[in-house]
Design a protein around this motif. Sequence first.
Motif, PDB file in Angstrom:
ATOM      1  N   GLY A 157      13.939  -0.962   4.433  1.00 18.63           N
ATOM      2  CA  GLY A 157      13.936   0.113   3.452  1.00 18.63           C
ATOM      3  C   GLY A 157      14.355  -0.355   2.069  1.00 18.63           C
ATOM      4  O   GLY A 157      13.767   0.048   1.059  1.00 18.63           O
ATOM      5  N   VAL A 158      15.370  -1.227   2.000  1.00 22.98           N
ATOM      6  CA  VAL A 158      15.819  -1.763   0.710  1.00 22.98           C
ATOM      7  C   VAL A 158      14.713  -2.577   0.060  1.00 22.98           C
ATOM      8  O   VAL A 158      14.448  -2.464  -1.147  1.00 22.98           O
ATOM      9  CB  VAL A 158      17.091  -2.620   0.910  1.00 22.98           C
ATOM     10  N   ARG A 159      14.029  -3.403   0.854  1.00 22.52           N
ATOM     11  CA  ARG A 159      12.939  -4.217   0.307  1.00 22.52           C
ATOM     12  C   ARG A 159      11.768  -3.344  -0.140  1.00 22.52           C
ATOM     13  O   ARG A 159      11.129  -3.628  -1.159  1.00 22.52           O
ATOM     14  CB  ARG A 159      12.480  -5.226   1.352  1.00 22.52           C
ATOM     15  N   LEU A 160      11.482  -2.292   0.590  1.00 24.85           N
ATOM     16  CA  LEU A 160      10.385  -1.401   0.185  1.00 24.85           C
ATOM     17  C   LEU A 160      10.713  -0.701  -1.128  1.00 24.85           C
ATOM     18  O   LEU A 160       9.822  -0.506  -1.969  1.00 24.85           O
ATOM     19  CB  LEU A 160      10.114  -0.369   1.285  1.00 24.85           C
ATOM     20  N   ASP A 161      11.981  -0.311  -1.310  1.00 21.60           N
ATOM     21  CA  ASP A 161      12.374   0.294  -2.587  1.00 21.60           C
ATOM     22  C   ASP A 161      12.185  -0.698  -3.730  1.00 21.60           C
ATOM     23  O   ASP A 161      11.726  -0.329  -4.821  1.00 21.60           O
ATOM     24  CB  ASP A 161      13.833   0.756  -2.526  1.00 21.60           C
ATOM     25  N   ALA A 162      12.564  -1.959  -3.496  1.00 16.98           N
ATOM     26  CA  ALA A 162      12.387  -2.985  -4.533  1.00 16.98           C
ATOM     27  C   ALA A 162      10.909  -3.216  -4.829  1.00 16.98           C
ATOM     28  O   ALA A 162      10.508  -3.377  -5.989  1.00 16.98           O
ATOM     29  CB  ALA A 162      13.054  -4.289  -4.088  1.00 16.98           C
ATOM     30  N   ILE A 163      10.074  -3.227  -3.782  1.00 13.22           N
ATOM     31  CA  ILE A 163       8.637  -3.410  -3.983  1.00 13.22           C
ATOM     32  C   ILE A 163       8.056  -2.241  -4.759  1.00 13.22           C
ATOM     33  O   ILE A 163       7.231  -2.427  -5.673  1.00 13.22           O
ATOM     34  CB  ILE A 163       7.933  -3.564  -2.620  1.00 13.22           C
ATOM     35  N   SER A 182      -0.538  -9.354  -6.478  1.00 11.53           N
ATOM     36  CA  SER A 182      -0.795 -10.270  -5.368  1.00 11.53           C
ATOM     37  C   SER A 182       0.450 -10.452  -4.507  1.00 11.53           C
ATOM     38  O   SER A 182       0.382 -10.404  -3.269  1.00 11.53           O
ATOM     39  CB  SER A 182      -1.262 -11.624  -5.918  1.00 11.53           C
ATOM     40  N   ASP A 183       1.606 -10.644  -5.154  1.00  9.43           N
ATOM     41  CA  ASP A 183       2.860 -10.786  -4.404  1.00  9.43           C
ATOM     42  C   ASP A 183       3.196  -9.508  -3.646  1.00  9.43           C
ATOM     43  O   ASP A 183       3.742  -9.562  -2.532  1.00  9.43           O
ATOM     44  CB  ASP A 183       4.005 -11.139  -5.361  1.00  9.43           C
ATOM     45  N   THR A 184       2.878  -8.362  -4.248  1.00 12.46           N
ATOM     46  CA  THR A 184       3.162  -7.085  -3.592  1.00 12.46           C
ATOM     47  C   THR A 184       2.371  -6.941  -2.305  1.00 12.46           C
ATOM     48  O   THR A 184       2.907  -6.509  -1.274  1.00 12.46           O
ATOM     49  CB  THR A 184       2.844  -5.921  -4.545  1.00 12.46           C
ATOM     50  N   LEU A 185       1.101  -7.296  -2.342  1.00 10.54           N
ATOM     51  CA  LEU A 185       0.280  -7.211  -1.124  1.00 10.54           C
ATOM     52  C   LEU A 185       0.825  -8.123  -0.039  1.00 10.54           C
ATOM     53  O   LEU A 185       0.878  -7.749   1.145  1.00 10.54           O
ATOM     54  CB  LEU A 185      -1.173  -7.574  -1.451  1.00 10.54           C
ATOM     55  N   TRP A 186       1.249  -9.308  -0.429  1.00 10.46           N
ATOM     56  CA  TRP A 186       1.818 -10.257   0.541  1.00 10.46           C
ATOM     57  C   TRP A 186       3.119  -9.708   1.132  1.00 10.46           C
ATOM     58  O   TRP A 186       3.329  -9.740   2.354  1.00 10.46           O
ATOM     59  CB  TRP A 186       2.064 -11.592  -0.147  1.00 10.46           C
ATOM     60  N   PHE A 250       8.575   6.728   9.265  1.00 13.42           N
ATOM     61  CA  PHE A 250       8.598   7.048   7.832  1.00 13.42           C
ATOM     62  C   PHE A 250       8.378   5.799   6.985  1.00 13.42           C
ATOM     63  O   PHE A 250       7.601   5.813   6.018  1.00 13.42           O
ATOM     64  CB  PHE A 250       9.930   7.696   7.467  1.00 13.42           C
ATOM     65  N   LYS A 251       9.022   4.707   7.356  1.00  6.70           N
ATOM     66  CA  LYS A 251       8.874   3.472   6.584  1.00  6.70           C
ATOM     67  C   LYS A 251       7.474   2.898   6.739  1.00  6.70           C
ATOM     68  O   LYS A 251       6.931   2.295   5.805  1.00  6.70           O
ATOM     69  CB  LYS A 251       9.942   2.461   7.001  1.00  6.70           C
ATOM     70  N   ALA A 252       6.868   3.067   7.908  1.00  2.52           N
ATOM     71  CA  ALA A 252       5.483   2.622   8.078  1.00  2.52           C
ATOM     72  C   ALA A 252       4.551   3.420   7.169  1.00  2.52           C
ATOM     73  O   ALA A 252       3.621   2.861   6.569  1.00  2.52           O
ATOM     74  CB  ALA A 252       5.061   2.768   9.542  1.00  2.52           C
ATOM     75  N   LEU A 258       2.472   2.537  -0.347  1.00  2.00           N
ATOM     76  CA  LEU A 258       2.581   1.483  -1.351  1.00  2.00           C
ATOM     77  C   LEU A 258       1.337   0.598  -1.356  1.00  2.00           C
ATOM     78  O   LEU A 258       0.904   0.131  -2.415  1.00  2.00           O
ATOM     79  CB  LEU A 258       3.828   0.642  -1.093  1.00  2.00           C
ATOM     80  N   LEU A 259       0.771   0.377  -0.177  1.00  4.09           N
ATOM     81  CA  LEU A 259      -0.462  -0.413  -0.106  1.00  4.09           C
ATOM     82  C   LEU A 259      -1.597   0.306  -0.828  1.00  4.09           C
ATOM     83  O   LEU A 259      -2.322  -0.301  -1.632  1.00  4.09           O
ATOM     84  CB  LEU A 259      -0.823  -0.667   1.350  1.00  4.09           C
ATOM     85  N   ASP A 260      -1.744   1.609  -0.549  1.00  8.83           N
ATOM     86  CA  ASP A 260      -2.790   2.383  -1.225  1.00  8.83           C
ATOM     87  C   ASP A 260      -2.544   2.441  -2.730  1.00  8.83           C
ATOM     88  O   ASP A 260      -3.492   2.337  -3.533  1.00  8.83           O
ATOM     89  CB  ASP A 260      -2.841   3.806  -0.656  1.00  8.83           C
ATOM     90  N   ALA A 261      -1.271   2.611  -3.123  1.00  8.98           N
ATOM     91  CA  ALA A 261      -0.949   2.674  -4.549  1.00  8.98           C
ATOM     92  C   ALA A 261      -1.241   1.342  -5.229  1.00  8.98           C
ATOM     93  O   ALA A 261      -1.790   1.309  -6.344  1.00  8.98           O
ATOM     94  CB  ALA A 261       0.526   3.047  -4.742  1.00  8.98           C
TER      95      ALA A 261
END
Length: 334
Positions: A157-163, A182-186, A250-252, A258-261
Motif C-alpha cells: 500500500g505504501v509503494r502504491l501511494d508513492a507510485i 515506463s518505470d511506473t508500468l514496471w 482493494f489494493k489489486a 493506476l495501470l489504466d491511469a
Amino acid sequence: MIVVHCLSQAPAPSAPLSRKVLAPKEAIPEGTIWIDMIEPTAEEDEKVQLFVGVAIATRADPDYAEPPEAHYAENGVRYLQASVISEPKDTPDITDVTFVIAPTALVTVRYHACESFDIYAQKLCRAQAAARSPDAIATGLINTVINRSARALNQVGVRLDAIASRVFHAKEKMEGRSQIYSDTLWDLGLEDEKISNLRESMVSIERLLLFLMADANGEGGKADKAQRAAREATKTALRDLQSLEEDASFKAQKVQFLLDATLGLINLAQNDIIKLFSVLAVIFMPPTVIASIYGMNFKVMPELEWTWGYPFALLLMVCAAVLPYVFFRWKKWL
C-alpha cells in the motif's frame, strides 16, 4: 547440514522453552513440542517419525507422493498444507509448508526460509505454558504468518501511494516523463505480483483455518481448556485473514486503476505530440502553398517583374504562417 529445529520443554511446566538446532546424529530431546524440519534428509525424517510415532511425508522419502487432499485427519493426527510467504525479499515468494499436528507435538516441513517461523520461535520461548499445546503452537504460528502477510500488504500500500503520487505529478516534469511512465508500468507489475502471491497464500491459509474450525467443532464438549483457547485463536485468525483478503482485493483494484491511469496518461502524452506535429503541418502549409505558386515556371507571371516581388512573397509567407499560429494560440490548441 543441520535442518532440524526443535523447541524442547524442561520438566517444570512453567519453565521456559529452549530452541535448539540438532546435529545430524543428535537425538531429539524429551519434551519436544515443535519440530521444524527444513529440507529434511531421509535419516532425519526417520528420526522424527520414530519420535512422534506418526508418518511424516517428505521429499526425502523414496516413495514420496503428493497427498490426494491438502487437509485431512488420520488416526487422530491432522495433516495440513499451506502456502506461506517467504521473506525477506522485494517480492515475497510463496513456499509450501506441511503441518502435522500430532497429540504430543507439532511437526512442520518446509524447503525454504520463512522469517515468520523464526519470529514465532523466539516468541514461543517466552510464552506461558498454556500456549504450548500442538494446537496452540500451530495456531500461533499461523497467526504470525498472517501478521507478516499484513505487514507485506501494508508495504504494498505504501509503494502504491508513492507510485500514484509519482505518476500523477509526471505531467509537471516534461523532461523524463517517458521514463517515469515506463518505470511506473514496471513497478505496478511487481506490486501486482506481490499481491497475487499474498492472495494465494491467504486463500491457502483460510482453507487450513476452516479445516481446523470444522475439526474443532467435531470434538463437541471433549475439548479441554487449551483446545478451546486454540479454537478461539483460530476464529480470530480467520476474521483477521478475511479482512486482509478484502484489503488485498482493494489494493489489486488500485493497481488496476493506476495501470489504466498510466496508460491513459501515456495516450494523452502521445496525443499531445501528434497534435503538435499536426498544428505545425497546418502552420507551414500556407507558406508552402505560396512558395509553390511563385516557384512555378510559367512565362506570364506579372509578379516576377515586380521590384518588390521577392520581399512581398516572403512577407506573405510569414503572414500566412503567423496568422494560423495566433489563431491556434487563441483557441488554446497549443
